[in-house]
Design a protein around this motif. Sequence first.
Motif, PDB file in Angstrom:
ATOM      1  N   GLY A  41       0.823  -1.221   0.000  1.00  0.00           N
ATOM      2  CA  GLY A  41       0.000   0.000   0.000  1.00  0.00           C
ATOM      3  C   GLY A  41       0.850   1.262   0.000  1.00  0.00           C
ATOM      4  N   PRO A  42       1.765   1.412   0.973  1.00  0.00           N
ATOM      5  CA  PRO A  42       2.589   2.621   1.013  1.00  0.00           C
ATOM      6  C   PRO A  42       3.400   2.836  -0.271  1.00  0.00           C
ATOM      7  N   CYS A  43       3.912   1.765  -0.859  1.00  0.00           N
ATOM      8  CA  CYS A  43       4.715   1.914  -2.083  1.00  0.00           C
ATOM      9  C   CYS A  43       3.828   2.346  -3.253  1.00  0.00           C
ATOM     10  N   ALA A  44       2.661   1.695  -3.399  1.00  0.00           N
ATOM     11  CA  ALA A  44       1.736   2.061  -4.483  1.00  0.00           C
ATOM     12  C   ALA A  44       1.281   3.512  -4.331  1.00  0.00           C
ATOM     13  N   GLU A  45       1.003   3.919  -3.080  1.00  0.00           N
ATOM     14  CA  GLU A  45       0.535   5.293  -2.843  1.00  0.00           C
ATOM     15  C   GLU A  45       1.642   6.317  -3.089  1.00  0.00           C
ATOM     16  N   ARG A  62      -7.568  -2.860  -5.040  1.00  0.00           N
ATOM     17  CA  ARG A  62      -7.168  -3.961  -4.161  1.00  0.00           C
ATOM     18  C   ARG A  62      -7.710  -5.266  -4.719  1.00  0.00           C
ATOM     19  N   ALA A  63      -6.838  -6.239  -4.861  1.00  0.00           N
ATOM     20  CA  ALA A  63      -7.237  -7.532  -5.432  1.00  0.00           C
ATOM     21  C   ALA A  63      -7.796  -8.407  -4.318  1.00  0.00           C
ATOM     22  N   HIS A  64      -9.032  -8.093  -3.953  1.00  0.00           N
ATOM     23  CA  HIS A  64      -9.692  -8.816  -2.867  1.00  0.00           C
ATOM     24  C   HIS A  64      -9.798 -10.303  -3.184  1.00  0.00           C
ATOM     25  N   GLY A  65      -9.489 -11.115  -2.189  1.00  0.00           N
ATOM     26  CA  GLY A  65      -9.719 -12.562  -2.334  1.00  0.00           C
ATOM     27  C   GLY A  65      -8.664 -13.294  -3.137  1.00  0.00           C
ATOM     28  N   THR A  66      -7.628 -12.611  -3.594  1.00  0.00           N
ATOM     29  CA  THR A  66      -6.568 -13.319  -4.327  1.00  0.00           C
ATOM     30  C   THR A  66      -5.578 -13.908  -3.307  1.00  0.00           C
ATOM     31  N   PRO A  67      -4.734 -14.861  -3.728  1.00  0.00           N
ATOM     32  CA  PRO A  67      -3.847 -15.531  -2.774  1.00  0.00           C
ATOM     33  C   PRO A  67      -3.033 -14.531  -1.949  1.00  0.00           C
ATOM     34  N   GLY A  68      -3.095 -14.670  -0.638  1.00  0.00           N
ATOM     35  CA  GLY A  68      -2.301 -13.821   0.251  1.00  0.00           C
ATOM     36  C   GLY A  68      -2.968 -12.516   0.636  1.00  0.00           C
ATOM     37  N   ASP A  69      -4.100 -12.174  -0.016  1.00  0.00           N
ATOM     38  CA  ASP A  69      -4.742 -10.896   0.308  1.00  0.00           C
ATOM     39  C   ASP A  69      -5.467 -10.988   1.647  1.00  0.00           C
ATOM     40  N   ASP A  71      -6.263  -8.182   5.425  1.00  0.00           N
ATOM     41  CA  ASP A  71      -6.143  -6.788   5.875  1.00  0.00           C
ATOM     42  C   ASP A  71      -4.734  -6.446   6.346  1.00  0.00           C
ATOM     43  N   ARG A  72      -3.980  -7.458   6.746  1.00  0.00           N
ATOM     44  CA  ARG A  72      -2.585  -7.200   7.131  1.00  0.00           C
ATOM     45  C   ARG A  72      -1.709  -7.011   5.881  1.00  0.00           C
ATOM     46  N   TYR A  73      -1.987  -7.797   4.835  1.00  0.00           N
ATOM     47  CA  TYR A  73      -1.203  -7.723   3.594  1.00  0.00           C
ATOM     48  C   TYR A  73      -2.112  -7.517   2.390  1.00  0.00           C
ATOM     49  N   PRO A  74      -2.752  -6.353   2.297  1.00  0.00           N
ATOM     50  CA  PRO A  74      -3.665  -6.126   1.167  1.00  0.00           C
ATOM     51  C   PRO A  74      -2.895  -6.051  -0.148  1.00  0.00           C
ATOM     52  N   ARG A  75      -3.455  -6.653  -1.203  1.00  0.00           N
ATOM     53  CA  ARG A  75      -2.838  -6.629  -2.540  1.00  0.00           C
ATOM     54  C   ARG A  75      -3.283  -5.341  -3.229  1.00  0.00           C
ATOM     55  N   ILE A  76      -2.529  -4.273  -3.077  1.00  0.00           N
ATOM     56  CA  ILE A  76      -2.947  -2.971  -3.614  1.00  0.00           C
ATOM     57  C   ILE A  76      -2.137  -2.614  -4.852  1.00  0.00           C
TER      58      ILE A  76
END
Length: 427
Positions: A41-45, A62-69, A71-76
């Motif tokens: 998140g911080p890098c994308a922002e 945010r790629a909700h529901g993809t592998p590893g996604d 709230d601690r490690y959101p795929r943004i």
Amino acid sequence: MPNDISDLIFTIIEARRDELVELARELIRFPTINPPGEAYGPCAEFVGRRLQARGFGVDYVRAHGTPGDNDRYPRINMVARREGARPRPCVHFNGHIDVVETGGGWTVEPFAGVVSDGKLFGRGACDMKGGLAAAIIAVEALLDCGADLPGVLEISATVDEESGGYGGVHYLAQRGWFSPPRVDHVIIPEPLNVDRVCIGHRGVWWAEIETHGRIAHGSMPFLGDCAVRHMNAVIDRFERDLYPKLSQRNTAMPVVPAGARHPTLNINSLHGGQVEQTSGYPAPCVPDSCRMVIDRRLLIEESLTGVKAEVTEILDELARTRAGFSYSIRDIFEVNPSMADRNGPVARLTAAAIRRVTGRDPEFICSPGTYDQKHIDRIGKLKECIAYGPGLLDLAHKPDEYVVIDDMVTSAKVMALAAWALLHDTA
Ligand SMILES: [Zn+2]
């Protein structure tokens, strides 16, 4: 393109050499290690804020529901778009912001962005934060050269490339972010060196083969049936029949290194019998299962169906001819090969830009392994995609990874010229 425009772009980019290095250093300082997907998140922002200030419309997906996604490690993912006088063409630069773990053996701090001896060191320096920084500077130079830009420019910072791209380009491609009419040409700044245009990659089939046996006391193996010996028969057939066949087969894909112009088969792992122990004594048992993971890389001339059949034919024949042989097979992962037309606009005009900037003839290559082009081709249905960027692939994922600063500057010039030419291409 007019010489005065290209000269002006060169001057702008050369004047921003320090800014380019600083931008790449800032990107490296985000420890975007995948797995687990740290600091996405911080890098994308960070990239989004910079481009927003330059008049880009910025979306975070945010790629909700993809592998590893979670709230601690959101795929943004971040996609920035700057409209032009016309809605097309759109030239898109796609950089992945995730990096692999550091591993041992570093002599510099991997997330400090150390500059020394004309090189920038750090995890992701070449793969591919140096390339992403060069693409951003290239696009900003285009905006600042005052020339009118008839089409659209996009830059994306995406995640999870190192783990297959499912939370990144795959997710976006499924939702139309990489398809015409939104996007017409894509350049992915992977580290493939400043004078090479990578037009595609080989495909992959990962599978697990299991041979079955029958457990018995190890002192009387004749009362059981050894699954490891059955697997040995499989490997023996691979050695005698399959490997020679693969080495005879050649491709028209310009894969580098040349050894990868044949199909390849790696035996990734082999497990049979008892779990490995570091202490104590093993129990005397005949293994009733043996599992082998294979990593088969395929050429554009091959099909996944044919490649799978070649292996199952061997297994089926063993099942017919070898007493007690039975097996199961499980697909793990597959990717079709992908190759853009080297005479298509993005490959041709990037090659022309390389010639103009470096004075050297560019080389067209294909990658032995895959990268995000597969999703843009197969899901986005966009063939107009290449990889071009600074850095050497050999240094990727290694300790003391670096990118040569001169190469970042050179590639920024090439990317700016290529984008300019693609925006004005009427051929
Ligand atoms: Zn990469």
